[in-house]
Design an enzyme around this catalytic site. Structure first.
Site, mmCIF file in Angstrom:
data_model
loop_
_atom_site.group_PDB
_atom_site.id
_atom_site.type_symbol
_atom_site.label_atom_id
_atom_site.label_comp_id
_atom_site.label_asym_id
_atom_site.label_seq_id
_atom_site.Cartn_x
_atom_site.Cartn_y
_atom_site.Cartn_z
ATOM 1 N N HIS A 193 0.881 -1.177 0.000
ATOM 2 C CA HIS A 193 0.000 0.000 0.000
ATOM 3 C C HIS A 193 0.920 1.229 0.000
ATOM 4 O O HIS A 193 2.056 1.144 0.483
ATOM 5 C CB HIS A 193 -0.833 -0.076 1.291
ATOM 6 C CG HIS A 193 -1.861 0.989 1.471
ATOM 7 N ND1 HIS A 193 -1.537 2.274 1.854
ATOM 8 C CD2 HIS A 193 -3.209 0.953 1.378
ATOM 9 C CE1 HIS A 193 -2.652 2.979 1.972
ATOM 10 N NE2 HIS A 193 -3.685 2.206 1.689
ATOM 11 N N ASP A 252 3.011 -4.687 7.816
ATOM 12 C CA ASP A 252 1.821 -3.833 7.755
ATOM 13 C C ASP A 252 0.602 -4.751 7.929
ATOM 14 O O ASP A 252 0.225 -5.472 7.012
ATOM 15 C CB ASP A 252 1.794 -3.103 6.403
ATOM 16 C CG ASP A 252 0.469 -2.383 6.135
ATOM 17 O OD1 ASP A 252 -0.443 -2.464 6.996
ATOM 18 O OD2 ASP A 252 0.347 -1.761 5.073
ATOM 19 N N LYS A 277 -10.015 -0.235 10.847
ATOM 20 C CA LYS A 277 -10.243 -1.411 9.997
ATOM 21 C C LYS A 277 -10.783 -2.563 10.844
ATOM 22 O O LYS A 277 -11.108 -3.628 10.340
ATOM 23 C CB LYS A 277 -8.942 -1.880 9.344
ATOM 24 C CG LYS A 277 -8.141 -0.816 8.632
ATOM 25 C CD LYS A 277 -8.531 -0.654 7.193
ATOM 26 C CE LYS A 277 -7.490 0.182 6.466
ATOM 27 N NZ LYS A 277 -8.065 0.900 5.336
#
Lengths: 149, 424
Positions: free
Chosen positions: B141, B218, B244
């Site tokens: 990302h 991550d 999230k």
């Protein structure tokens, strides 16, 4: 929100499928590269301007049906026009998309471009429709890049 | 669970029925899923962008804000002490959630992005020099690319990339040669936010450690879907975001091994992180406060703690099993649609499905689905190098959480067929 089917009319779908004036003019007198960093839409506009008239214009790049059709119809509409008239169309198109110009009641020179009027009810798509126009504006101003942000 | 519902056990958690989740009871906890959207039932398939927040988490933050709030780590008031206790209890919940060895290894940040920036700037500036290499995977990302590029530019270091195949799996055959004597750190996404790929981080970490290279994982997209044990993975740094995970925005976590964090210089300076300040010299407190300058996001940290309680009440392994079934169903149903191509076909995937439709741009798909109340993400998903590698400008992405159902998948499929109808 309006039904998106009202926006995805035949003309827009057809221009998306078979964009007019697709490509890059080489050599050209004016050029700009437009990016929408939020979604990655990417459009290049190149023009040949002579004696203050847009003699030729092409676009290339990728994006959604709205941005592709907006680009294609833009090239069709500004080709052969004086630069100052093209600039007026840029302004009127932006105003219409932002809901500040009602083509039904106010004077304009947008012609078929009023098809994009429905975009004003889809806030997330406003930048898609405006990107080619912002890029055209940058090119005419002599800047080589444009962004919706 | 919310007060107006009876199907909870004595601890207030939704019981698991016959090995599957009681999704109807879970869904009742989510106000947004029960609010009409464009006049229709909301079909939320965008949990990879942000998870929805259940009522118990909202209630916990509301209660804190109404009755328990003041600043933390300040003064001798009972109120401040109790706010500090609640705040530190949330840190302890995160420790347990990740199975970290110590709560001193849990640093609050604004989210995944800030946590990576903290490591890139504090650890990175202390350890990365001109000519050094930072090794990242091809499916990162932007949050795990840009902070390292900024550091690399500042230091004259180089970014190197672990490639991936067409299915969206990392190619690890040459990992031993990709990790060179100049490699200073490896940044690795645990679960791809675009492709859904679950990367073999434990194996990669073992290989990196064999060469003395630390690894930052991550975990933004892994913690919502699977049990994570940072000690078992042997991760040096592990980062994730609260939002999230059915928690609030504005809070995230940096886990770091104590030995590494202790050697790192502070990043932000200010109140809370100091032992003493004079015009001549400032000394800093130890972990975790050294990295937490200023007033932290107290309400959000407590909210994240409540979100962890909520997920653990359902059982993260139960969630993983349920979502796996849902992913299989979605993959099967979407694959039946002519002209639809799934981007990301790794053997091990979390419940994320990216796809493209022949001749129809993802933004148009997203807009038309939205009108039907089906919320998906269309675009590059903050992963432009992944788009380029897969040869697509953008994708439409449906991501599934424990509150989604097979009916949601059916609504997605129905919406896609409608899009195809409009575009002819």
């Amino acid at each position: 929100m309006s039904d998106p089917r009202e926006l995805y009319q035949q003309v827009i779908l057809e221009h998306n499928k078979k964009p007019r004036n697709f490509g890059k003019l080489e050599p050209c007198t004016h050029y700009a590269h437009g990016l929408n960093p939020l979604c990655g839409d990417d459009i290049e506009v190149s023009l040949v301007v002579e004696d203050g008239i847009v003699k030729d214009v092409k676009f290339q790049g990728h994006g959604c049906a709205i941005s592709q059709a907006s680009s294609s119809l833009m090239t069709v509409n500004v080709k052969g026009k004086p630069v100052h008239e093209a600039e007026i169309m840029v302004e009127q198109f932006r105003e219409m998309i932002r809901g500040k110009l009602d083509p039904a009641t106010e004077p304009h020179s947008l012609g078929k471009l009023t098809l994009f009027q429905g975009v004003k009810d889809l806030p997330s798509r406003v930048k898609c429709a405006v990107l080619p126009w912002a890029t055209l504006h940058s090119a005419l101003e002599g800047k080589d890049d444009a962004s919706t942000e | 669970m919310s007060e107006n519902k009876s199907s909870t056990d004595e601890h207030g958690w939704t019981p698991i029925k016959d090995g599957a989740l009681d999704v109807a009871a879970i869904r009742a906890d989510f106000p947004l899923l029960n609010t009409p959207f464009h006049g229709k039932q909301m079909v939320y398939l965008d949990s990879a962008v942000s998870g929805q927040v259940p009522q118990p988490v909202i209630d916990r933050m509301d209660h804190y804000q109404r009755f328990e709030h003041t600043n933390v780590h300040r003064g001798v008031s009972t109120l401040s002490q109790e706010a500090t206790d609640r705040f530190e209890e949330a840190r302890e919940k995160v420790r347990g959630f990740l199975n970290a060895a110590s709560s001193k290894e849990i640093i609050w940040t604004r989210g995944t992005t800030e946590a990576i920036n903290l490591v890139a700037q504090s650890w990175g500036r202390a350890n990365v020099q001109a000519g050094d290499e930072i090794l990242l995977s091809a499916m990162e990302h932007h949050a795990n690319i840009v902070p390292w590029q900024m550091l690399a530019q500042e230091r004259g270091a180089k970014i190197c990339v672990i490639p991936m195949n067409d299915a969206g799996e990392l190619i690890l055959d040459d990992l031993d040669t990709l990790i060179t004597p100049r490699t200073k750190i490896i940044g690795l996404i645990h679960v791809s936010n675009v492709l859904g790929t679950i990367n073999p981080v434990k194996e990669i970490i073992a290989k990196a450690h064999a060469k003395g290279v630390p690894v930052l994982v991550d975990g933004a997209q892994s913690v919502p879907h699977m049990t994570v044990d940072v000690q078992d993975l042997d991760a040096d740094f592990f980062v994730f975001s609260g939002h999230k995970l059915s928690g609030p925005t504005g809070i995230g976590v940096l886990y770091g091994k104590k030995a590494l964090l202790e050697k790192m210089p502070p990043w932000h300076g200010g109140g809370s992180m100091i032992l003493s300040v004079s015009w001549e010299k400032t000394t800093y407190i130890g972990l975790p406060g050294k990295f937490e300058a200023g007033t932290p996001a107290i309400t959000q940290a407590i909210g994240l703690g409540a979100a962890i309680d909520y997920l653990q009440g359902i059982g993260v392994d139960n969630i993983a099993a349920y979502e796996h079934e849902l992913l299989n169903y979605a993959t099967e149903q979407l694959s039946k649609i002519e002209g639809l191509r799934i981007i990301g076909n790794a053997r091990k995937k979390a419940s994320v499905v990216s796809f493209v439709l022949d001749g129809i741009h993802p933004h148009d798909v997203g807009s038309i689905l939205d009108h039907d109340g089906v919320v998906v993400r269309a675009g590059h998903h903050c992963a432009q190098p992944v788009m380029k590698r897969m040869g697509v400008p953008a994708t439409t992405r449906a991501s599934f959480a424990y509150y989604n159902t097979r009916e949601d998948v059916d609504a997605l499929v129905g919406g896609i067929l409608k899009v195809k109808g409009i575009f002819g």
